[in-house]
Design a protein around this motif. Structure first.
Motif, PDB file in Angstrom:
ATOM      1  N   TRP A 109      35.421  42.620  50.331  1.00  0.00           N
ATOM      2  CA  TRP A 109      36.220  42.146  49.469  1.00  0.00           C
ATOM      3  C   TRP A 109      35.704  42.344  47.897  1.00  0.00           C
ATOM      4  CZ3 TRP A 109      40.747  41.684  51.131  1.00  0.00           C
ATOM      5  CH2 TRP A 109      41.009  41.217  52.424  1.00  0.00           C
ATOM      6  N   TYR A 110      34.575  42.312  47.536  1.00  0.00           N
ATOM      7  CA  TYR A 110      33.967  42.712  46.292  1.00  0.00           C
ATOM      8  C   TYR A 110      34.462  43.933  46.160  1.00  0.00           C
ATOM      9  CZ  TYR A 110      31.184  38.511  46.590  1.00  0.00           C
ATOM     10  OH  TYR A 110      30.728  37.206  46.566  1.00  0.00           O
ATOM     11  N   CYS A 111      34.164  44.844  46.898  1.00  0.00           N
ATOM     12  CA  CYS A 111      34.473  46.084  46.655  1.00  0.00           C
ATOM     13  C   CYS A 111      35.863  46.603  46.305  1.00  0.00           C
ATOM     14  CB  CYS A 111      34.076  47.420  47.714  1.00  0.00           C
ATOM     15  SG  CYS A 111      32.263  47.565  47.872  1.00  0.00           S
ATOM     16  N   MET A 112      36.949  45.802  47.189  1.00  0.00           N
ATOM     17  CA  MET A 112      38.476  45.812  47.130  1.00  0.00           C
ATOM     18  C   MET A 112      38.685  45.515  45.626  1.00  0.00           C
ATOM     19  SD  MET A 112      39.674  47.414  49.560  1.00  0.00           S
ATOM     20  CE  MET A 112      41.481  47.064  49.022  1.00  0.00           C
ATOM     21  N   SER A 113      38.121  44.360  45.161  1.00  0.00           N
ATOM     22  CA  SER A 113      38.647  43.898  43.865  1.00  0.00           C
ATOM     23  C   SER A 113      38.052  44.738  42.683  1.00  0.00           C
ATOM     24  CB  SER A 113      37.934  42.508  43.725  1.00  0.00           C
ATOM     25  OG  SER A 113      36.648  42.379  43.879  1.00  0.00           O
ATOM     26  N   LEU A 114      36.818  45.269  42.955  1.00  0.00           N
ATOM     27  CA  LEU A 114      36.453  46.220  41.863  1.00  0.00           C
ATOM     28  C   LEU A 114      37.253  47.589  41.746  1.00  0.00           C
ATOM     29  CD1 LEU A 114      32.521  45.822  42.061  1.00  0.00           C
ATOM     30  CD2 LEU A 114      33.888  44.840  40.357  1.00  0.00           C
ATOM     31  N   VAL A 151      44.412  39.850  36.957  1.00  0.00           N
ATOM     32  CA  VAL A 151      44.471  39.310  38.326  1.00  0.00           C
ATOM     33  C   VAL A 151      43.533  39.628  39.041  1.00  0.00           C
ATOM     34  CG1 VAL A 151      46.005  39.202  40.427  1.00  0.00           C
ATOM     35  CG2 VAL A 151      46.907  38.627  38.148  1.00  0.00           C
ATOM     36  N   SER A 152      43.069  40.906  39.010  1.00  0.00           N
ATOM     37  CA  SER A 152      41.993  41.174  39.665  1.00  0.00           C
ATOM     38  C   SER A 152      40.577  40.870  39.536  1.00  0.00           C
ATOM     39  CB  SER A 152      41.947  42.963  39.570  1.00  0.00           C
ATOM     40  OG  SER A 152      42.779  43.742  39.896  1.00  0.00           O
ATOM     41  N   ILE A 153      40.546  40.549  38.100  1.00  0.00           N
ATOM     42  CA  ILE A 153      39.070  39.789  37.673  1.00  0.00           C
ATOM     43  C   ILE A 153      39.148  38.498  38.204  1.00  0.00           C
ATOM     44  CG2 ILE A 153      38.012  39.176  35.679  1.00  0.00           C
ATOM     45  CD1 ILE A 153      38.739  42.005  34.204  1.00  0.00           C
ATOM     46  N   PHE A 154      40.276  37.980  38.230  1.00  0.00           N
ATOM     47  CA  PHE A 154      40.552  36.579  38.594  1.00  0.00           C
ATOM     48  C   PHE A 154      40.112  36.448  40.161  1.00  0.00           C
ATOM     49  CE2 PHE A 154      43.239  33.049  40.499  1.00  0.00           C
ATOM     50  CZ  PHE A 154      42.409  31.877  39.602  1.00  0.00           C
ATOM     51  N   TRP A 155      40.571  37.470  40.694  1.00  0.00           N
ATOM     52  CA  TRP A 155      40.327  37.433  42.316  1.00  0.00           C
ATOM     53  C   TRP A 155      38.660  37.679  42.402  1.00  0.00           C
ATOM     54  CZ3 TRP A 155      41.501  42.219  45.737  1.00  0.00           C
ATOM     55  CH2 TRP A 155      41.568  41.909  46.941  1.00  0.00           C
ATOM     56  N   LEU A 156      38.230  38.660  41.693  1.00  0.00           N
ATOM     57  CA  LEU A 156      36.650  39.007  41.811  1.00  0.00           C
ATOM     58  C   LEU A 156      35.792  37.330  41.650  1.00  0.00           C
ATOM     59  CD1 LEU A 156      34.258  40.799  42.332  1.00  0.00           C
ATOM     60  CD2 LEU A 156      34.548  41.161  39.693  1.00  0.00           C
ATOM     61  N   PHE A 181      36.031  26.471  35.638  1.00  0.00           N
ATOM     62  CA  PHE A 181      36.052  27.817  34.776  1.00  0.00           C
ATOM     63  C   PHE A 181      37.252  28.687  35.190  1.00  0.00           C
ATOM     64  CE2 PHE A 181      34.722  32.318  33.897  1.00  0.00           C
ATOM     65  CZ  PHE A 181      34.579  32.078  32.567  1.00  0.00           C
ATOM     66  N   LEU A 182      37.305  28.815  36.653  1.00  0.00           N
ATOM     67  CA  LEU A 182      38.630  29.785  36.734  1.00  0.00           C
ATOM     68  C   LEU A 182      39.953  29.232  36.409  1.00  0.00           C
ATOM     69  CD1 LEU A 182      37.601  30.246  40.637  1.00  0.00           C
ATOM     70  CD2 LEU A 182      37.350  31.915  38.554  1.00  0.00           C
ATOM     71  N   LEU A 183      40.031  27.874  36.347  1.00  0.00           N
ATOM     72  CA  LEU A 183      41.165  27.458  35.658  1.00  0.00           C
ATOM     73  C   LEU A 183      41.575  27.479  34.082  1.00  0.00           C
ATOM     74  CD1 LEU A 183      41.532  23.900  37.530  1.00  0.00           C
ATOM     75  CD2 LEU A 183      43.041  25.803  37.853  1.00  0.00           C
ATOM     76  N   PHE A 184      40.470  27.555  33.592  1.00  0.00           N
ATOM     77  CA  PHE A 184      40.444  28.058  31.932  1.00  0.00           C
ATOM     78  C   PHE A 184      40.707  29.421  31.827  1.00  0.00           C
ATOM     79  CE2 PHE A 184      37.809  29.507  28.420  1.00  0.00           C
ATOM     80  CZ  PHE A 184      38.483  28.856  27.325  1.00  0.00           C
ATOM     81  N   PHE A 185      40.048  30.238  32.942  1.00  0.00           N
ATOM     82  CA  PHE A 185      40.461  31.728  32.687  1.00  0.00           C
ATOM     83  C   PHE A 185      41.875  32.136  32.860  1.00  0.00           C
ATOM     84  CE2 PHE A 185      40.617  35.994  34.631  1.00  0.00           C
ATOM     85  CZ  PHE A 185      39.933  36.688  33.802  1.00  0.00           C
ATOM     86  N   GLN A 196      35.998  34.999  44.227  1.00  0.00           N
ATOM     87  CA  GLN A 196      35.046  35.230  45.445  1.00  0.00           C
ATOM     88  C   GLN A 196      33.740  35.062  44.963  1.00  0.00           C
ATOM     89  OE1 GLN A 196      36.080  39.480  46.000  1.00  0.00           O
ATOM     90  NE2 GLN A 196      37.931  38.976  46.914  1.00  0.00           N
ATOM     91  N   LEU A 197      33.451  35.512  43.627  1.00  0.00           N
ATOM     92  CA  LEU A 197      31.890  35.073  43.504  1.00  0.00           C
ATOM     93  C   LEU A 197      31.537  33.672  43.427  1.00  0.00           C
ATOM     94  CD1 LEU A 197      31.438  38.077  40.460  1.00  0.00           C
ATOM     95  CD2 LEU A 197      30.235  37.830  42.925  1.00  0.00           C
ATOM     96  N   ILE A 198      32.592  32.900  42.520  1.00  0.00           N
ATOM     97  CA  ILE A 198      32.358  31.486  42.482  1.00  0.00           C
ATOM     98  C   ILE A 198      32.172  30.704  43.868  1.00  0.00           C
ATOM     99  CG2 ILE A 198      33.004  29.347  41.548  1.00  0.00           C
ATOM    100  CD1 ILE A 198      33.601  31.007  38.883  1.00  0.00           C
TER     101      ILE A 198
END
Length: 99
Positions: free
Chosen positions: A7-12, A41-46, A60-64, A49-51
């Motif tokens: 999933w990390y590779c897919m978002s990158l 949206v892709s960075i948000f998805w990544l 922080f995701l809501l702020f982003f 997954q990381l958080i």
């Protein structure tokens, strides 16, 4: 752990596809705005997954996401202004001296 790396590779990969679309469609403002939103949206998805894998908080995701929505609204307002003043969103037809 293997599923997380997929999933990390897919978002990158989706971020890189958004960057390619941003560079390839640089003549029209609307296409550039759409590719910027896809990148956000892709960075948000990544970041989700990381958080979530680190067990962090999602404030922080809501702020982003709020900043991404404001960026989209500002871009659409600029697009409407450009289309009303110049008639199209093609960069070659825009001339600073004609304003």
């Amino acid at each position: 752990m293997m599923i997380f790396s997929f999933w990390y590779c897919m978002s990158l990969f989706s971020v890189s596809c958004g960057l390619v679309a941003f560079v390839a469609k640089r003549k029209h403002l609307l296409n550039m705005l759409l590719s910027l939103e896809f990148i956000m949206v892709s960075i948000f998805w990544l970041m989700i997954q990381l958080i979530s894998s680190l067990g962090g908080d999602s404030y922080f995701l809501l702020f982003f996401l709020t900043l991404a929505a404001c960026e989209g609204a500002l871009g659409l307002a600029l697009l409407v202004g450009v289309v009303r003043s110049h008639g199209s969103d093609i960069y070659t037809s825009l001339n600073i001296l004609s304003c």
